[in-house]
Design an enzyme around this catalytic site. Sequence first.
Site, PDB file in Angstrom:
ATOM      1  N   LYS A 177       3.682   1.464  -6.918  1.00  0.00           N
ATOM      2  CA  LYS A 177       3.050   0.145  -7.065  1.00  0.00           C
ATOM      3  C   LYS A 177       1.538   0.353  -7.132  1.00  0.00           C
ATOM      4  O   LYS A 177       0.875   0.606  -6.134  1.00  0.00           O
ATOM      5  CB  LYS A 177       3.373  -0.784  -5.889  1.00  0.00           C
ATOM      6  CG  LYS A 177       3.055  -2.224  -6.261  1.00  0.00           C
ATOM      7  CD  LYS A 177       2.516  -3.060  -5.138  1.00  0.00           C
ATOM      8  CE  LYS A 177       1.055  -3.009  -4.877  1.00  0.00           C
ATOM      9  NZ  LYS A 177       0.148  -3.518  -5.917  1.00  0.00           N
ATOM     10  N   GLU A 252      -3.327   7.438   3.840  1.00  0.00           N
ATOM     11  CA  GLU A 252      -4.684   7.912   3.527  1.00  0.00           C
ATOM     12  C   GLU A 252      -5.570   6.679   3.530  1.00  0.00           C
ATOM     13  O   GLU A 252      -5.495   5.861   2.602  1.00  0.00           O
ATOM     14  CB  GLU A 252      -4.716   8.569   2.138  1.00  0.00           C
ATOM     15  CG  GLU A 252      -3.810   9.770   1.968  1.00  0.00           C
ATOM     16  CD  GLU A 252      -4.353  11.024   2.635  1.00  0.00           C
ATOM     17  OE1 GLU A 252      -5.458  10.983   3.207  1.00  0.00           O
ATOM     18  OE2 GLU A 252      -3.663  12.045   2.586  1.00  0.00           O
ATOM     19  N   CYS A 285     -13.615   6.649  -0.738  1.00  0.00           N
ATOM     20  CA  CYS A 285     -13.214   6.662   0.676  1.00  0.00           C
ATOM     21  C   CYS A 285     -13.967   7.731   1.454  1.00  0.00           C
ATOM     22  O   CYS A 285     -14.277   7.552   2.632  1.00  0.00           O
ATOM     23  CB  CYS A 285     -11.715   6.895   0.782  1.00  0.00           C
ATOM     24  SG  CYS A 285     -11.189   8.426  -0.017  1.00  0.00           S
ATOM     25  N   GLU A 383     -16.352   0.065   7.343  1.00  0.00           N
ATOM     26  CA  GLU A 383     -16.407   0.579   5.973  1.00  0.00           C
ATOM     27  C   GLU A 383     -16.797  -0.544   5.007  1.00  0.00           C
ATOM     28  O   GLU A 383     -16.134  -1.566   4.942  1.00  0.00           O
ATOM     29  CB  GLU A 383     -15.029   1.124   5.582  1.00  0.00           C
ATOM     30  CG  GLU A 383     -15.022   1.763   4.214  1.00  0.00           C
ATOM     31  CD  GLU A 383     -13.617   2.168   3.750  1.00  0.00           C
ATOM     32  OE1 GLU A 383     -12.684   1.378   3.928  1.00  0.00           O
ATOM     33  OE2 GLU A 383     -13.486   3.275   3.212  1.00  0.00           O
TER      34      GLU A 383
HETATM   35  P1  NAD Z   1      -5.860  -2.226  -0.075  1.00  0.00           P
HETATM   36  O1  NAD Z   1      -5.325  -1.789   1.225  1.00  0.00           O
HETATM   37  O2  NAD Z   1      -6.339  -3.633  -0.209  1.00  0.00           O
HETATM   38  O3  NAD Z   1      -4.775  -2.051  -1.237  1.00  0.00           O
HETATM   39  C1  NAD Z   1      -4.160  -0.816  -1.522  1.00  0.00           C
HETATM   40  C2  NAD Z   1      -2.804  -1.056  -2.133  1.00  0.00           C
HETATM   41  O4  NAD Z   1      -1.964  -1.684  -1.172  1.00  0.00           O
HETATM   42  C3  NAD Z   1      -2.807  -1.974  -3.356  1.00  0.00           C
HETATM   43  O5  NAD Z   1      -1.892  -1.486  -4.297  1.00  0.00           O
HETATM   44  C4  NAD Z   1      -2.328  -3.280  -2.775  1.00  0.00           C
HETATM   45  O6  NAD Z   1      -1.721  -4.126  -3.718  1.00  0.00           O
HETATM   46  C5  NAD Z   1      -1.320  -2.801  -1.762  1.00  0.00           C
HETATM   47  N1  NAD Z   1      -0.985  -3.768  -0.708  1.00  0.00           N
HETATM   48  C6  NAD Z   1      -1.751  -4.757  -0.204  1.00  0.00           C
HETATM   49  N2  NAD Z   1      -1.075  -5.419   0.756  1.00  0.00           N
HETATM   50  C7  NAD Z   1       0.138  -4.833   0.866  1.00  0.00           C
HETATM   51  C8  NAD Z   1       1.264  -5.056   1.698  1.00  0.00           C
HETATM   52  N3  NAD Z   1       1.294  -6.014   2.609  1.00  0.00           N
HETATM   53  N4  NAD Z   1       2.325  -4.250   1.550  1.00  0.00           N
HETATM   54  C9  NAD Z   1       2.321  -3.246   0.649  1.00  0.00           C
HETATM   55  N5  NAD Z   1       1.283  -3.002  -0.164  1.00  0.00           N
HETATM   56  C10 NAD Z   1       0.198  -3.770  -0.060  1.00  0.00           C
HETATM   57  O7  NAD Z   1      -6.992  -1.200  -0.439  1.00  0.00           O
HETATM   58  P2  NAD Z   1      -7.966  -1.222  -1.688  1.00  0.00           P
HETATM   59  O8  NAD Z   1      -8.973  -2.293  -1.492  1.00  0.00           O
HETATM   60  O9  NAD Z   1      -7.155  -1.217  -2.941  1.00  0.00           O
HETATM   61  O10 NAD Z   1      -8.648   0.207  -1.572  1.00  0.00           O
HETATM   62  C11 NAD Z   1      -9.773   0.449  -0.812  1.00  0.00           C
HETATM   63  C12 NAD Z   1      -9.408   1.143   0.475  1.00  0.00           C
HETATM   64  O11 NAD Z   1      -8.693   2.338   0.183  1.00  0.00           O
HETATM   65  C13 NAD Z   1     -10.627   1.584   1.253  1.00  0.00           C
HETATM   66  O12 NAD Z   1     -10.421   1.338   2.617  1.00  0.00           O
HETATM   67  C14 NAD Z   1     -10.693   3.089   0.979  1.00  0.00           C
HETATM   68  O13 NAD Z   1     -11.367   3.831   1.944  1.00  0.00           O
HETATM   69  C15 NAD Z   1      -9.247   3.434   0.930  1.00  0.00           C
HETATM   70  N6  NAD Z   1      -9.058   4.694   0.208  1.00  0.00           N
HETATM   71  C16 NAD Z   1      -8.680   5.810   0.930  1.00  0.00           C
HETATM   72  C17 NAD Z   1      -8.525   7.031   0.284  1.00  0.00           C
HETATM   73  C18 NAD Z   1      -8.104   8.255   1.043  1.00  0.00           C
HETATM   74  O14 NAD Z   1      -7.687   9.222   0.404  1.00  0.00           O
HETATM   75  N7  NAD Z   1      -8.202   8.293   2.358  1.00  0.00           N
HETATM   76  C19 NAD Z   1      -8.754   7.127  -1.090  1.00  0.00           C
HETATM   77  C20 NAD Z   1      -9.146   5.979  -1.778  1.00  0.00           C
HETATM   78  C21 NAD Z   1      -9.290   4.769  -1.125  1.00  0.00           C
END
Ligand code: NAD
Length: 479
Positions: A177, A252, A285, A383
């Site tokens: 997804k 992650e 991130c 963050e």
């Molecule tokens: P997010 O948590 O809003 O969304 C990530 C994914 O989760 C999306 O596909 C979203 O649709 C899905 N999602 C949202 N709610 C959900 C639920 N209830 N159940 C299942 N899936 C759900 O994050 P974002 O805004 O897309 O990304 C930014 C975040 O990602 C930042 O915190 C960043 O640090 C982190 N990030 C971490 C890494 C790493 O490797 N540690 C890498 C990239 C980004």
Amino acid sequence: MATVAGVAVEPGHWIGGERVGSSQTFTDVSPIDERPIAEIARGGAQEAQAAVDAARRAFPSWSRTTREERARILHAIADGVEKRIEDLAQVETADNGALIRSHRRGVMPRVAHNFRFFADWLLKLGHEDFDTRGHTNHVSWDPAGVCALITPWNAPLMLATWKIAPALAAGNTVVLKPAEWTPLTASLLAGIAAEAGLPDGVFNVVQGYGAEVGGPLTAHPDVRRISFTGSVPTARAIAAAAAPHLTPLSLELGGKSPLVVFADADLDLAVDLAVEQYDNAGQVCLAATRLLVESSIADEFTERFIEKAGRIKQGDPRDAATDMGPQIHRRHLERVDGFVQRAKDAGARALIGGGPNDELGGLYYRPTLFTGASEGAEILTEEVFGPVLTLQTFDTEEQAIAMANGTRFGLAATLATGDPERARRVTERLVAGTVWVNCFFVRDLQAPFGGSRQSGMGREGGDWSFDFYCDLKNTVTAP
Ligand code: NAD
């Protein structure tokens, strides 16, 4: 069919080897100019169920293919990615606003490498058999089943393929997804994988909003692994959804990483490393958003930093001369700006930036550096995920370590020092999944990658990926 940056992209789901629509759609908007670029199928519980069913049906046959056959198909997918690097780069840039030049030269070739690496690693995977009082212990890596992979928008195809490649290599079937702000390259990848000979149902893509489709997917009893990259609040929702079935999780998550600059550092290098933290318009991130600088060099460091950051060219990410593109979405820009304005209200001072780029308009946010934030302030602990850095000073190594470790995160840390002994001493006491010494963002897939504390759970890369995507079995045979 949508046409984005001159490339045809299917806006539907990919389930069981077929393009499938939904009764509802959502609009995908390009961050470059905030114009709609595609209407995407908006999945829900029904599509999540259909995708898991397709993956479950495909599992028995795929899981029994030989390692060599799986590796061959993964290499064929890598070939397909390499043939379409320009298309993938154009579409990803239109979708998430990151620089075309990094998509062309860095990201998309790495996407192909992700498949090649895990294909080759699979062929090396193994444990020595060992002996217990004449009995042989044999450890095998059994595929786990259907894997739900949920990914963010900041590096869509790169982060998705870190998961897809090892999950498929291990003999699992996958439901991906992608983030709703960046649905497009996953759709292209589905086509590439099918052309490469990946059997129907082994790789599925469901599009849609997080809770609507990700919710049912992560709560599904037939899903045997959930691998998630994203934010801490979403990770909590996923952990709760996974709890009833005790579905194993790889998380992650976010960070608030430090760059610690000691007085003995090469100052040019330290300034370069600091300015690099604005890469991808700060939406990384791993970004070391907290600059911790030894007091004796802080003035000179700051002066040089401001001079270098002033040369960052902001603008259209499709222009190869641009250094910094837009923020991903209006809602995200407003969130970033909320942090910035609250920091100012709380008494921090913006040495550069401090708001949207009014000349460019749209989603362009000026690179920002804060100083003078008080201890425990939101801007030092939460963050932001935008081009916003903070500067703090320290006088002793002890103080630097305490400040570096002083958040609830533990994703990464970067050190700039000319003293290898100090680097060793400090590294030993840092809480971080990755520590870079006099460098940044060097990532080898053989190495473990992940976060400590609330930056995550588990590690990806090499054997660690296979540990997660396999059910390890030990067989003890009598003499
Ligand atoms: P997010 O948590 O809003 O969304 C990530 C994914 O989760 C999306 O596909 C979203 O649709 C899905 N999602 C949202 N709610 C959900 C639920 N209830 N159940 C299942 N899936 C759900 O994050 P974002 O805004 O897309 O990304 C930014 C975040 O990602 C930042 O915190 C960043 O640090 C982190 N990030 C971490 C890494 C790493 O490797 N540690 C890498 C990239 C980004």
